[in-house]
Design a protein around this motif. Structure first.
Motif, PDB file in Angstrom:
ATOM      1  N   MET A   1       0.843  -1.179   0.000  1.00 32.17           N
ATOM      2  CA  MET A   1       0.000   0.000   0.000  1.00 32.17           C
ATOM      3  C   MET A   1       0.890   1.245   0.000  1.00 32.17           C
ATOM      4  O   MET A   1       1.889   1.286   0.711  1.00 32.17           O
ATOM      5  CB  MET A   1      -0.895   0.013   1.238  1.00 32.17           C
ATOM      6  CG  MET A   1      -1.879  -1.142   1.286  1.00 32.17           C
ATOM      7  SD  MET A   1      -2.833  -1.205   2.825  1.00 32.17           S
ATOM      8  CE  MET A   1      -3.774   0.291   2.727  1.00 32.17           C
ATOM      9  N   SER A   3      -0.199   4.168   0.956  1.00 30.78           N
ATOM     10  CA  SER A   3      -0.588   4.926   2.143  1.00 30.78           C
ATOM     11  C   SER A   3      -1.223   3.960   3.134  1.00 30.78           C
ATOM     12  O   SER A   3      -1.843   2.977   2.736  1.00 30.78           O
ATOM     13  CB  SER A   3      -1.596   6.012   1.746  1.00 30.78           C
ATOM     14  OG  SER A   3      -2.128   6.629   2.899  1.00 30.78           O
ATOM     15  N   THR A   4      -1.066   4.262   4.395  1.00 24.17           N
ATOM     16  CA  THR A   4      -1.658   3.385   5.418  1.00 24.17           C
ATOM     17  C   THR A   4      -2.635   4.168   6.297  1.00 24.17           C
ATOM     18  O   THR A   4      -2.741   3.909   7.482  1.00 24.17           O
ATOM     19  CB  THR A   4      -0.560   2.747   6.290  1.00 24.17           C
ATOM     20  OG1 THR A   4       0.227   3.797   6.877  1.00 24.17           O
ATOM     21  CG2 THR A   4       0.309   1.813   5.490  1.00 24.17           C
ATOM     22  N   ILE A   9      -6.864   1.187   5.557  1.00 20.82           N
ATOM     23  CA  ILE A   9      -6.734  -0.072   6.299  1.00 20.82           C
ATOM     24  C   ILE A   9      -8.108  -0.711   6.452  1.00 20.82           C
ATOM     25  O   ILE A   9      -8.285  -1.911   6.208  1.00 20.82           O
ATOM     26  CB  ILE A   9      -6.084   0.159   7.692  1.00 20.82           C
ATOM     27  CG1 ILE A   9      -4.670   0.718   7.564  1.00 20.82           C
ATOM     28  CG2 ILE A   9      -6.132  -1.099   8.542  1.00 20.82           C
ATOM     29  CD1 ILE A   9      -3.650  -0.226   7.003  1.00 20.82           C
ATOM     30  N   ASP A  33      -2.166   4.366  12.493  1.00 19.43           N
ATOM     31  CA  ASP A  33      -2.901   4.079  11.259  1.00 19.43           C
ATOM     32  C   ASP A  33      -3.661   2.755  11.360  1.00 19.43           C
ATOM     33  O   ASP A  33      -4.834   2.657  11.000  1.00 19.43           O
ATOM     34  CB  ASP A  33      -1.970   4.082  10.049  1.00 19.43           C
ATOM     35  CG  ASP A  33      -0.735   3.215  10.242  1.00 19.43           C
ATOM     36  OD1 ASP A  33      -0.549   2.654  11.349  1.00 19.43           O
ATOM     37  OD2 ASP A  33       0.061   3.111   9.294  1.00 19.43           O
ATOM     38  N   LEU A  34      -2.998   1.725  11.876  1.00 15.63           N
ATOM     39  CA  LEU A  34      -3.664   0.427  12.036  1.00 15.63           C
ATOM     40  C   LEU A  34      -4.787   0.500  13.070  1.00 15.63           C
ATOM     41  O   LEU A  34      -5.868  -0.052  12.866  1.00 15.63           O
ATOM     42  CB  LEU A  34      -2.660  -0.648  12.458  1.00 15.63           C
ATOM     43  CG  LEU A  34      -1.723  -1.152  11.365  1.00 15.63           C
ATOM     44  CD1 LEU A  34      -0.686  -2.100  11.948  1.00 15.63           C
ATOM     45  CD2 LEU A  34      -2.501  -1.839  10.269  1.00 15.63           C
TER      46      LEU A  34
END
Length: 189
Positions: A1, A3-4, A9, A33-34
């Motif tokens: 990816m 971008s995250t 996500i 981000d996650l």
């Protein structure tokens, strides 16, 4: 990816769900981000369990313990200084492994093993690795470049034991999962 972002996500998690089915559990580090992506995903799938990755948790535990240790911080500084001093010398192959700032606590054992191996290496073994230097001159150079390691010998054992304990926890959790049996193993160890 490329971008995250959290929204991306969540989109990937949704795509995976459509293709393979809804996961029972998502194991991830605590990157913002996650976390955001998982939080967004869980809005539509609240029964999915979100679990902090044990490897990251153990690295964070080591970080907490070792950043608070003046002795360990001194050891790290000495390793960096030693590495710089040995660059482009005949002893450069004995330099401490470089530590990446981002994941240094995942790789603490590499640095500790380097120090313990060097402290436990007999002079004649090292002399065979550098045959073009007279043994007495080599001994002098080794003392000059690595003599500082002796003051960390007891701490190295403690730090290595700490790392072994975190690796034991990682292995047990990864193989057996989080359950009552795992807690009893930890209590009896």
């Amino acid at each position: 990816m490329r971008s995250t972002k959290g929204e991306l996500i969540e989109q990937k998690l949704t795509e995976i769900t459509l293709k393979f089915g809804r996961p029972k559990q998502i194991i991830a580090d605590r990157g913002s981000d996650l976390r955001r992506g998982i939080k967004l995903y869980k809005q539509n799938h609240p029964d999915v369990i979100d679990t902090y990755d044990v490897t990251h948790a153990m690295a964070l535990l080591l970080k907490h313990e070792l950043t608070g240790s003046e002795k360990y911080q001194s050891f790290i500084q000495q390793c960096g200084q030693c590495r710089r001093q040995l660059q482009q010398t005949e002893l450069s192959f004995l330099a401490p492994p470089s530590q990446r700032s981002q994941c240094r606590y995942f790789n603490v054992e590499k640095l500790l093993e380097w120090a313990e191996n060097l402290l436990n290496s007999p002079l004649d073994v090292l002399s065979n690795l550098v045959p073009n230097i007279e043994p007495e001159l080599l001994k002098s150079k080794l003392t000059d470049k690595f003599g500082w390691l002796a003051s960390y010998q007891d701490s190295l054992r403690d730090w290595s034991q700490m790392v072994q304990m975190t690796r034991f926890v990682e292995t047990q959790v990864k193989l057996g999962g989080l359950n009552q049996e795992i807690f009893s193993i930890f209590n009896n160890t």
